[in-house]
Design a protein around this motif. Structure first.
Motif, PDB file in Angstrom:
ATOM      1  N   TYR A  78      57.297  26.628  82.285  1.00 46.22           N
ATOM      2  CA  TYR A  78      57.673  27.873  83.266  1.00 46.22           C
ATOM      3  C   TYR A  78      57.959  27.187  84.635  1.00 46.22           C
ATOM      4  N   ARG A  80      57.326  28.331  87.528  1.00 42.94           N
ATOM      5  CA  ARG A  80      56.023  28.152  88.545  1.00 42.94           C
ATOM      6  C   ARG A  80      55.219  27.264  88.278  1.00 42.94           C
ATOM      7  N   SER A  81      55.110  26.703  86.875  1.00 43.86           N
ATOM      8  CA  SER A  81      54.078  25.534  86.413  1.00 43.86           C
ATOM      9  C   SER A  81      54.785  24.344  87.110  1.00 43.86           C
ATOM     10  N   TYR A  99      60.887  19.510  83.250  1.00 39.35           N
ATOM     11  CA  TYR A  99      61.124  20.907  83.076  1.00 39.35           C
ATOM     12  C   TYR A  99      62.811  20.961  82.561  1.00 39.35           C
ATOM     13  N   GLU A 136      47.441  31.094  79.014  1.00 38.21           N
ATOM     14  CA  GLU A 136      48.711  30.628  78.109  1.00 38.21           C
ATOM     15  C   GLU A 136      48.717  31.420  76.804  1.00 38.21           C
ATOM     16  N   ALA A 215      52.533  37.421  84.770  1.00 43.79           N
ATOM     17  CA  ALA A 215      53.908  36.705  84.380  1.00 43.79           C
ATOM     18  C   ALA A 215      54.160  37.400  83.107  1.00 43.79           C
ATOM     19  N   GLN A 219      59.815  34.399  80.753  1.00 42.55           N
ATOM     20  CA  GLN A 219      60.046  33.257  81.632  1.00 42.55           C
ATOM     21  C   GLN A 219      59.830  32.172  81.090  1.00 42.55           C
ATOM     22  N   THR A 247      51.773  27.584  81.034  1.00 49.21           N
ATOM     23  CA  THR A 247      51.446  28.697  82.032  1.00 49.21           C
ATOM     24  C   THR A 247      52.345  28.902  83.187  1.00 49.21           C
ATOM     25  N   SER A 248      52.520  30.369  83.582  1.00 45.02           N
ATOM     26  CA  SER A 248      53.262  30.685  84.801  1.00 45.02           C
ATOM     27  C   SER A 248      52.376  31.322  85.892  1.00 45.02           C
TER      28      SER A 248
END
Length: 291
Positions: A78, A80-81, A99, A136, A215, A219, A247-248
């Motif tokens: 994600y 955000r991660s 990413y 998650e 979240a 995403q 995870t986000s």
């Protein structure tokens, strides 16, 4: 809503069943790994023909892993991660690259015997200044790499250890009390779209909410099928596996876990997980030894 579960009955025998509301019906298999050696079509048929309900008195839900099952996890799936990892790390570019890369980050998380479940403690490392829960979506996978179900996973992590050096990832991620999974697994055939699930987490301290985040699995920048395909490359899981998809929802650097906290995670259409937090592994070891 029904769930696949592994449970101890009133006599102490460990069985696998289908939980629908308050009705717990056993499946005609010897263990969870016995179930996961079969294709999803056969698992679905076994669930449709579950036995007569067992008495609820004395039954206890257990982690849905046994035998040679393993938990693996994906990282930086994600945005955000990726942002959180760059925030904490002295080597920020490595997270931006993974990413965007074709190959995902995948890492071993836990053996079956070390996993904790609902109501059992998760641990923060005594040698880490900042530890966080990571809520998650988990995939329950057959030995053939099919997705048999979905469950809630908490990939508890040391942000300070991983942030110091990415090569410390195993120490940040793999220790007693770092892997919690929900006891209830939602069958894959009951989830129309795993990429449209709302995920929420909050941290409670002395009964008060000190962090909340949410979240949606839409995403994810990689599909579950893509993550499974990479995990199965030149790898064997004869008893099946759980793969956590990343995870986000990442608490800030000033919102780390403290002993006595309680972490609550909920994924729509899948289930929930609630975990008290302890310092170090001793309390977790006692829970594992008592099974």
């Amino acid at each position: 809503m029904s769930h696949l579960v592994r449970f101890a009955d009133g006599t102490g025998d460990i069985r696998v069943g289908l939980l629908t509301g308050e009705r717990l019906r056993p499946l005609a298999v010897a263990s969870m790994n016995d179930l996961l050696r079969r294709p999803v079509a056969e698992i679905r048929e076994l669930a449709a023909n579950a036995g007569e309900p067992v008495p609820a008195a004395g039954t206890r839900l257990l982690p849905p892993l046994d035998g040679r099952m393993e938990v693996w996890a994906a990282g930086v799936t994600y945005l955000r991660s990726e942002e959180a990892r760059r925030e904490e790390s002295a080597d920020q570019d490595v997270y931006a690259r993974v990413y965007r890369a074709k190959r995902p980050e995948l890492f071993f998380k836990s053996a079956a015997w070390r996993v904790v479940t609902d109501g059992e403690p998760i641990a923060v490392r005594a040698d880490s200044a900042n530890n966080v829960p990571e809520p998650e979506l988990g995939l329950l996978l057959t030995a053939g790499g099919e997705i048999a179900g979905y469950l809630v996973v908490d990939d508890v992590s040391s942000r300070s250890i991983e942030g110091e050096n990415p090569l410390y990832l195993p120490q940040a991620k793999i220790y007693t009390g770092s892997c919690a999974v929900a006891a209830r697994v939602r069958p894959a055939w009951e989830v129309p779209d795993p990429l449209a699930l709302d995920l929420r987490m909050r941290i409670l301290r002395d009964g008060h909410e000190v962090f909340a985040g949410e979240a949606n699995t839409a995403q994810l920048n990689r599909t579950p099928a893509e993550l499974v395909e990479y995990l199965w490359r030149d790898n064997d899981f004869p008893d099946g596996a759980v793969l956590s998809t990343g995870t986000s929802v990442v608490p800030g650097l000033d919102s780390g876990l403290q002993p006595g906290d309680v972490v609550e995670i909920e994924i729509g259409e899948v289930g929930a997980l609630r975990s008290p937090v302890v310092l170090g592994a001793d309390a977790v070891r006692r829970v594992l030894a008592a099974r």
